[in-house]
Write a protein that holds these residues in place. Sequence first.
Motif, mmCIF file in Angstrom:
data_model
loop_
_atom_site.group_PDB
_atom_site.id
_atom_site.type_symbol
_atom_site.label_atom_id
_atom_site.label_comp_id
_atom_site.label_asym_id
_atom_site.label_seq_id
_atom_site.Cartn_x
_atom_site.Cartn_y
_atom_site.Cartn_z
ATOM 1 N N GLY A 19 -2.626 17.251 -53.705
ATOM 2 C CA GLY A 19 -1.729 18.149 -52.990
ATOM 3 C C GLY A 19 -0.432 18.396 -53.744
ATOM 4 N N LEU A 20 0.138 17.338 -54.257
ATOM 5 C CA LEU A 20 1.369 17.488 -55.038
ATOM 6 C C LEU A 20 1.126 18.318 -56.291
ATOM 7 N N MET A 21 0.023 18.050 -56.959
ATOM 8 C CA MET A 21 -0.286 18.760 -58.202
ATOM 9 C C MET A 21 -0.562 20.238 -57.955
ATOM 10 N N GLU A 22 -1.247 20.566 -56.861
ATOM 11 C CA GLU A 22 -1.527 21.970 -56.560
ATOM 12 C C GLU A 22 -0.227 22.755 -56.381
ATOM 13 N N GLN A 23 0.715 22.145 -55.670
ATOM 14 C CA GLN A 23 2.003 22.810 -55.478
ATOM 15 C C GLN A 23 2.708 23.008 -56.823
ATOM 16 N N GLN A 24 2.770 21.940 -57.614
ATOM 17 C CA GLN A 24 3.522 21.995 -58.862
ATOM 18 C C GLN A 24 2.874 22.920 -59.888
ATOM 19 N N VAL A 25 1.548 22.903 -59.985
ATOM 20 C CA VAL A 25 0.907 23.753 -60.999
ATOM 21 C C VAL A 25 1.122 25.224 -60.679
ATOM 22 N N ASN A 26 1.212 25.553 -59.395
ATOM 23 C CA ASN A 26 1.461 26.949 -59.034
ATOM 24 C C ASN A 26 2.909 27.349 -59.288
ATOM 25 N N VAL A 27 3.836 26.400 -59.195
ATOM 26 C CA VAL A 27 5.211 26.672 -59.630
ATOM 27 C C VAL A 27 5.203 27.060 -61.105
ATOM 28 N N GLU A 28 4.505 26.266 -61.917
ATOM 29 C CA GLU A 28 4.467 26.516 -63.364
ATOM 30 C C GLU A 28 3.808 27.856 -63.684
ATOM 31 N N LYS A 29 2.740 28.189 -62.974
ATOM 32 C CA LYS A 29 2.063 29.462 -63.202
ATOM 33 C C LYS A 29 2.951 30.644 -62.804
ATOM 34 N N LEU A 30 3.696 30.484 -61.720
ATOM 35 C CA LEU A 30 4.600 31.556 -61.294
ATOM 36 C C LEU A 30 5.730 31.789 -62.294
ATOM 37 N N VAL A 31 6.206 30.719 -62.921
ATOM 38 C CA VAL A 31 7.246 30.891 -63.949
ATOM 39 C C VAL A 31 6.695 31.716 -65.109
ATOM 40 N N ASP A 63 4.177 33.805 -64.921
ATOM 41 C CA ASP A 63 4.056 35.160 -64.368
ATOM 42 C C ASP A 63 5.383 35.909 -64.485
ATOM 43 N N ALA A 64 6.453 35.243 -64.081
ATOM 44 C CA ALA A 64 7.779 35.868 -64.113
ATOM 45 C C ALA A 64 8.162 36.269 -65.531
ATOM 46 N N TYR A 65 7.852 35.398 -66.492
ATOM 47 C CA TYR A 65 8.157 35.690 -67.900
ATOM 48 C C TYR A 65 7.356 36.888 -68.382
ATOM 49 N N VAL A 66 6.057 36.887 -68.125
ATOM 50 C CA VAL A 66 5.171 37.945 -68.632
ATOM 51 C C VAL A 66 5.479 39.282 -67.962
ATOM 52 N N GLU A 67 5.658 39.241 -66.643
ATOM 53 C CA GLU A 67 5.849 40.479 -65.877
ATOM 54 C C GLU A 67 7.313 40.885 -65.753
ATOM 55 N N LYS A 68 8.220 40.029 -66.280
ATOM 56 C CA LYS A 68 9.663 40.241 -66.128
ATOM 57 C C LYS A 68 10.009 40.428 -64.646
ATOM 58 N N SER A 69 9.449 39.557 -63.824
ATOM 59 C CA SER A 69 9.507 39.722 -62.372
ATOM 60 C C SER A 69 10.522 38.796 -61.725
ATOM 61 N N TYR A 70 11.536 39.395 -61.132
ATOM 62 C CA TYR A 70 12.516 38.630 -60.344
ATOM 63 C C TYR A 70 11.814 37.962 -59.167
ATOM 64 N N THR A 71 10.927 38.689 -58.499
ATOM 65 C CA THR A 71 10.264 38.151 -57.309
ATOM 66 C C THR A 71 9.420 36.926 -57.645
ATOM 67 N N LYS A 72 8.679 36.983 -58.747
ATOM 68 C CA LYS A 72 7.839 35.838 -59.117
ATOM 69 C C LYS A 72 8.693 34.605 -59.421
ATOM 70 N N MET A 73 9.852 34.811 -60.047
ATOM 71 C CA MET A 73 10.717 33.668 -60.333
ATOM 72 C C MET A 73 11.322 33.124 -59.040
ATOM 73 N N TRP A 74 11.667 33.994 -58.135
ATOM 74 C CA TRP A 74 12.163 33.558 -56.821
ATOM 75 C C TRP A 74 11.074 32.766 -56.091
ATOM 76 N N GLN A 75 9.848 33.246 -56.149
ATOM 77 C CA GLN A 75 8.734 32.525 -55.532
ATOM 78 C C GLN A 75 8.548 31.146 -56.171
ATOM 79 N N ALA A 76 8.654 31.081 -57.487
ATOM 80 C CA ALA A 76 8.495 29.797 -58.181
ATOM 81 C C ALA A 76 9.532 28.790 -57.697
#
Length: 441
Positions: A382-394, A396-409
């Motif tokens: 459970g802890l790892m699922e949460q954390q790995v999705n934080v890392e993936k969203l970061v 995402d934010a870098y690739v897409e230049k997305s403010y929203t994705k970084m806020w979600q992360a």
Amino acid sequence: MKKFAITIAGGGSTFTPGIVDMLLSSYEEFPISEIKLYDNLAERQEPIGKACDIMISERYPDVKFSYTTDPEEAFTGIDFVMAHIRVGLYAMRELDEKIPLNYGVVGQETCGPGGMAYGMRSITGVLEILDYMEEYSPDAWMLNYSNPAAIVAEATRRLRPDSKIINICDMPIGMEDSFATILGLESRKDMIVRYYGLNHFGWWDSITDKEGNDLMPQLTKYISEHGLVLDTDAFQHNDESWKETYRKMRDVIALTPEIIPNSYLKYYYYPDYVVETSDKEHTRANEVMEGREKQVFSTAEKIVEAGTAEGIEFEADAHATFIVDLARAIAYNTKERMLLIVPNNGSISNFTYDAMVEIPCLVGSDGPEPLHIGEIPHFQKGLMEQQVNVEKLVVDAYVEKSYTKMWQALTLSKIVPSAKVAKDLLDALIEANADYWPELR
């Protein structure tokens, strides 16, 4: 016997002399023809380069040495790149730690908002070095120690999927050195370990000796009573902040009393405690700038002024020994068992398939062969699922230049209390990182 040419990317790093020293100390087992230092900051690299030149010429004059800011010169004709860059140097690390603390959130180099900010800076730098290597020495391997390793590993998996890069971390290695001391063993290599998780986010669930004897009961009992503070002169982990982290291991292990957690889990299990006990004006970055940074550059200056390294030594820490062991395993197809950050691909059978996980691998000339872990418990999963999705969203934010994705992360991170705090933090981090992050929209 073939001799190997090495480029150390991040030539002005405080870790560079230790790697050079370890390469020289390992010369008989891993002969080298050339060492090059590369950094995009000539002024910072120069004192380290001059000191290393003297050290190498005295110990192994046949080893060719140079330092440069020119990528073609640095990356042509090499077998390995050993990379440990810090985009923004310690000045930006200080902001990574202090800005979150101003919002009542953990301020740490690789965990939480600070780690995400650092990750957004590091991706560009690591990809740049990887691209230089592939342009000028396409058969070389990049052994990457640049932090935050979890985010960097996810970015390279996604953006450079066919590249010969292995992402590594010395933190488990340093802890295993402590385990060996507790157990009275000569070396961590006398243990066979089973570890799983994400970088700075994992657990040991089996440690035996080479005869198969279970060493976990002795270790867990010791850590539950004493933490991991040892009477040691360990160069990297002897500052008061590290001692406090190792003392806190008594509370961190209490959640999994038969399994040993990575000490970084302190930041996720007890974020309120970390914030309460942090000095907002003097963080780990200040300790490093006042301690290790000054020590290493002072030692370099002493060597240059004396014109000799005789009687003046840099210290080789776990980072240096591990990265040289890894290069040797690839060069000689040793199949040595090592903890590496690799695509899961089913190794942890009940966890995200395309996650970058930190698990034991057998290392040979084709790179790492991950070992099978099987299913892991609900708590860790459970802890790892949460954390790995934080890392993936970061990423995402870098690739897409997305403010929203970084806020979600930031909002998803276990140590950020709300979406409002996440947004306030993000706006502050964007302002601080204006010279480094892609422009988010």
